[in-house]
Enzyme design. Structure first.
Site, PDB file in Angstrom:
ATOM      1  N   ARG A 177     -14.564 -16.213  16.347  1.00 31.43           N
ATOM      2  CA  ARG A 177     -14.181 -15.997  17.759  1.00 31.43           C
ATOM      3  C   ARG A 177     -13.240 -17.093  18.279  1.00 31.43           C
ATOM      4  O   ARG A 177     -13.318 -17.491  19.445  1.00 31.43           O
ATOM      5  CB  ARG A 177     -15.417 -15.950  18.662  1.00 31.43           C
ATOM      6  CG  ARG A 177     -16.400 -14.862  18.337  1.00 31.43           C
ATOM      7  CD  ARG A 177     -15.812 -13.473  18.501  1.00 31.43           C
ATOM      8  NE  ARG A 177     -16.870 -12.485  18.489  1.00 31.43           N
ATOM      9  CZ  ARG A 177     -17.362 -11.911  17.396  1.00 31.43           C
ATOM     10  NH1 ARG A 177     -16.860 -12.200  16.213  1.00 31.43           N
ATOM     11  NH2 ARG A 177     -18.338 -11.031  17.494  1.00 31.43           N
ATOM     12  N   CYS A 226     -20.713  -9.341  24.183  1.00 33.40           N
ATOM     13  CA  CYS A 226     -21.565 -10.528  24.171  1.00 33.40           C
ATOM     14  C   CYS A 226     -20.987 -11.590  25.102  1.00 33.40           C
ATOM     15  O   CYS A 226     -19.792 -11.867  25.074  1.00 33.40           O
ATOM     16  CB  CYS A 226     -21.682 -11.073  22.747  1.00 33.40           C
ATOM     17  SG  CYS A 226     -22.764 -10.075  21.718  1.00 33.40           S
ATOM     18  N   GLU A 296     -18.398 -16.692  25.226  1.00 37.92           N
ATOM     19  CA  GLU A 296     -17.475 -15.833  24.488  1.00 37.92           C
ATOM     20  C   GLU A 296     -16.583 -15.080  25.477  1.00 37.92           C
ATOM     21  O   GLU A 296     -15.404 -14.864  25.263  1.00 37.92           O
ATOM     22  CB  GLU A 296     -18.216 -14.830  23.598  1.00 37.92           C
ATOM     23  CG  GLU A 296     -17.199 -14.107  22.734  1.00 37.92           C
ATOM     24  CD  GLU A 296     -17.693 -12.893  22.046  1.00 37.92           C
ATOM     25  OE1 GLU A 296     -17.540 -11.800  22.631  1.00 37.92           O
ATOM     26  OE2 GLU A 296     -18.217 -13.021  20.932  1.00 37.92           O
TER      27      GLU A 296
HETATM   28  N1  EPU Z   1     -31.772  -9.805  18.547  1.00 41.70           N
HETATM   29  C1  EPU Z   1     -32.927  -9.855  19.271  1.00 41.70           C
HETATM   30  N2  EPU Z   1     -32.889  -9.514  20.600  1.00 41.70           N
HETATM   31  C2  EPU Z   1     -31.743  -9.137  21.210  1.00 41.70           C
HETATM   32  C3  EPU Z   1     -30.554  -9.090  20.464  1.00 41.70           C
HETATM   33  C4  EPU Z   1     -30.593  -9.437  19.115  1.00 41.70           C
HETATM   34  O1  EPU Z   1     -33.982 -10.197  18.765  1.00 41.70           O
HETATM   35  O2  EPU Z   1     -31.782  -8.843  22.409  1.00 41.70           O
HETATM   36  C5  EPU Z   1     -31.828 -10.116  17.112  1.00 41.70           C
HETATM   37  C6  EPU Z   1     -31.537  -8.882  16.267  1.00 41.70           C
HETATM   38  O3  EPU Z   1     -32.677  -8.121  16.056  1.00 41.70           O
HETATM   39  C7  EPU Z   1     -30.973  -9.487  15.000  1.00 41.70           C
HETATM   40  C8  EPU Z   1     -30.269 -10.759  15.491  1.00 41.70           C
HETATM   41  O4  EPU Z   1     -30.802 -11.049  16.780  1.00 41.70           O
HETATM   42  O5  EPU Z   1     -32.002  -9.852  14.125  1.00 41.70           O
HETATM   43  C9  EPU Z   1     -28.761 -10.585  15.580  1.00 41.70           C
HETATM   44  O6  EPU Z   1     -28.461  -9.502  16.470  1.00 41.70           O
HETATM   45  P1  EPU Z   1     -27.217  -8.527  16.269  1.00 41.70           P
HETATM   46  O7  EPU Z   1     -27.221  -7.981  14.869  1.00 41.70           O
HETATM   47  O8  EPU Z   1     -27.186  -7.589  17.402  1.00 41.70           O
HETATM   48  O9  EPU Z   1     -25.975  -9.464  16.276  1.00 41.70           O
HETATM   49  P2  EPU Z   1     -25.555 -10.558  17.305  1.00 41.70           P
HETATM   50  O10 EPU Z   1     -25.471 -11.836  16.539  1.00 41.70           O
HETATM   51  O11 EPU Z   1     -26.357 -10.551  18.545  1.00 41.70           O
HETATM   52  C10 EPU Z   1     -22.997 -10.256  16.745  1.00 41.70           C
HETATM   53  C11 EPU Z   1     -21.774 -10.306  17.582  1.00 41.70           C
HETATM   54  C12 EPU Z   1     -21.492  -8.933  18.180  1.00 41.70           C
HETATM   55  C13 EPU Z   1     -21.366  -7.925  17.055  1.00 41.70           C
HETATM   56  C14 EPU Z   1     -22.657  -7.921  16.254  1.00 41.70           C
HETATM   57  C15 EPU Z   1     -22.597  -7.023  15.036  1.00 41.70           C
HETATM   58  C16 EPU Z   1     -21.484 -12.471  18.606  1.00 41.70           C
HETATM   59  C17 EPU Z   1     -21.699 -13.307  19.822  1.00 41.70           C
HETATM   60  N3  EPU Z   1     -21.958 -11.241  18.666  1.00 41.70           N
HETATM   61  O12 EPU Z   1     -24.084 -10.032  17.653  1.00 41.70           O
HETATM   62  O13 EPU Z   1     -20.244  -9.025  18.837  1.00 41.70           O
HETATM   63  O14 EPU Z   1     -21.102  -6.634  17.577  1.00 41.70           O
HETATM   64  O15 EPU Z   1     -22.921  -9.265  15.751  1.00 41.70           O
HETATM   65  O16 EPU Z   1     -21.807  -7.605  14.047  1.00 41.70           O
HETATM   66  O17 EPU Z   1     -20.849 -12.927  17.653  1.00 41.70           O
HETATM   67  C18 EPU Z   1     -19.100  -9.388  20.883  1.00 41.70           C
HETATM   68  O18 EPU Z   1     -18.379 -10.163  20.252  1.00 41.70           O
HETATM   69  O19 EPU Z   1     -18.896  -9.174  22.097  1.00 41.70           O
HETATM   70  C19 EPU Z   1     -20.183  -8.743  20.195  1.00 41.70           C
HETATM   71  C20 EPU Z   1     -21.007  -7.942  20.808  1.00 41.70           C
END
Ligand code: EPU
Length: 302
Positions: A177, A226, A296
């Site tokens: 990012r 995010c 972000e």
């Molecule tokens: N999780 C929770 N509770 C929540 C959200 C997530 O427990 O409310 C847990 C999930 O169960 C999982 C872990 O946290 O075990 C990671 O969650 P997720 O796979 O949704 O990925 P993330 O790290 O929250 C990132 C990116 C997203 C992207 C997804 C999928 C960032 C800040 N976010 O989210 O990007 O869509 O991976 O690759 O890097 C964005 O950039 O705006 C964005 C949404």
């Protein structure tokens, strides 16, 4: 901010720039928050240096708007004008395994257009809203894919040098990012070098990513994706969730019940509501984990 000087309005016409007075940024951003200002829609890339010299000469501050998908704008009469690239047709041209894409092109449509020409690699980006230019400047990524991996060449307006420039992909650093572009550089077009893959295989990848996204993110609601970057080795969403903050709200600004790193405009949230929610959640995370989450979302608050 209003531009009223008739000489300026004539100069815009000469530069093929469309003047759109009193536009609401709430209508141009996915969060649905933001005040009003004049918008200048740019139809020719080569007009940009003259346009910016003109604005600077008249002491008119400006900001570049992409697709408005990752942006929180303050309310009221904004103290700057907004510049945006007009969309062009066609906005994606394929030659071999190179896709030449206008920065104003929609990212999702670009991914599917390339897929239909048997060019893959970007399946993970399918549900990421916004323009290709916006994705490029912050190296958008999801499901193990980041756009920077495919960049062969970028044409941009270099604000520091006040001129158009073409950079080879190797001259740009793409990190999580984050890119080496300056905050006031304006992305104009990009050549993406993509791996050849059969369309059905790409489509299958796209379907899987779409399903994962639908299952974990609040897609139908007004959000900027995010709000915070993930700290190294951790998930901001999980940290916020573990603190029991899903549903926590300031006015109509609310932490999503589905994904805790998405903050929703659940009605008529003001920018102040959203900023207070972001600050409040950040403070709670800092108190509990000793981690200061980085934004972000891009905030236009001056
Ligand atoms: N999780 C929770 N509770 C929540 C959200 C997530 O427990 O409310 C847990 C999930 O169960 C999982 C872990 O946290 O075990 C990671 O969650 P997720 O796979 O949704 O990925 P993330 O790290 O929250 C990132 C990116 C997203 C992207 C997804 C999928 C960032 C800040 N976010 O989210 O990007 O869509 O991976 O690759 O890097 C964005 O950039 O705006 C964005 C949404």
């Amino acid at each position: 901010m209003r531009i009223e000087d008739p000489k300026l309005l004539t100069a815009f016409q000469e530069l093929d720039v469309e003047w759109k007075p009193a536009m609401s940024l709430a209508e141009l951003t996915y969060l649905g928050i933001g005040g009003t200002t004049d918008l200048l829609s740019i139809r020719r890339h080569d007009a940009i240096p003259d346009l910016l010299n003109l604005l600077d000469g008249h002491g008119i501050p400006h900001k570049f708007l992409g697709g408005g998908s990752n942006l929180l704008v303050i309310d009221g009469d904004l103290p700057f004008v907004v510049l945006q690239l007009a969309s062009c047709d066609p906005d994606v041209v394929i030659e071999g395994n190179i896709a030449s894409v206008d920065a104003a092109a929609d990212l999702g449509r670009t991914v599917t257009f390339c897929a239909k020409h048997n060019l893959g690699g970007m399946e993970g980006l399918i549900g990421v809203p916004g323009t290709v230019g916006g994705a490029l400047r912050m190296n958008a990524g999801a499901y193990g894919t980041q756009i920077g991996s495919y960049v062969r060449e970028v044409k941009l307006y270099r604000a520091a040098d006040r001129r158009l420039e073409t950079l080879h992909g190797k001259q740009i650093s793409f990190e999580y990012r984050h890119t080496s572009f300056a905050p006031d550089d304006m992305m104009l077009s990009v050549k993406l070098e993509l791996p050849c893959k059969p369309y059905p295989e790409i489509l299958q990848g796209i379907r899987i990513c779409n399903e994962k996204r639908r299952a974990s993110q609040p897609l139908g609601q007004k959000s900027a994706g995010c709000i915070f970057k993930n700290p190294p080795g951790a998930s901001a969403g999980r940290m916020i969730d573990e603190l029991g903050l899903k549903g926590f709200a300031v006015g109509d600004a609310r932490v999503s019940d589905r994904h805790a790193n998405f903050f929703i405009n659940a009605g008529h949230a003001s920018a102040a509501d959203m900023l207070a929610l972001i600050a409040g959640v950040r403070e709670r995370v800092r108190g509990a984990y000793g981690v200061t989450l980085e934004y972000e979302v891009v905030v236009w608050n001056v």
